[in-house]
Design a protein around this motif. Sequence first.
Motif: not given
Length: 62
Positions: A25-36
């Motif tokens: 889940p931490e890796n998903l959170k790290l990917m959310e910002n640039p993708v968003g």
Amino acid sequence: MIDGLGGAVKVNNYLSTLDMKEVHPENLKLMENPVGEFIEAVAKESAKDAGQENMASKTSSL
């Protein structure tokens, strides 16, 4: 990925069904910002293009 499948737990359930390694889940959170940010930029550009097309169609009918 998260919005389409319904959250990190469902994403990991889907990946485990495919016999793939789960995503922390931490890796998903790290990917959310640039993708968003990218998705937001594409949406703004799309809205801008649609607005310009709408304006052009209205002015051409005058």
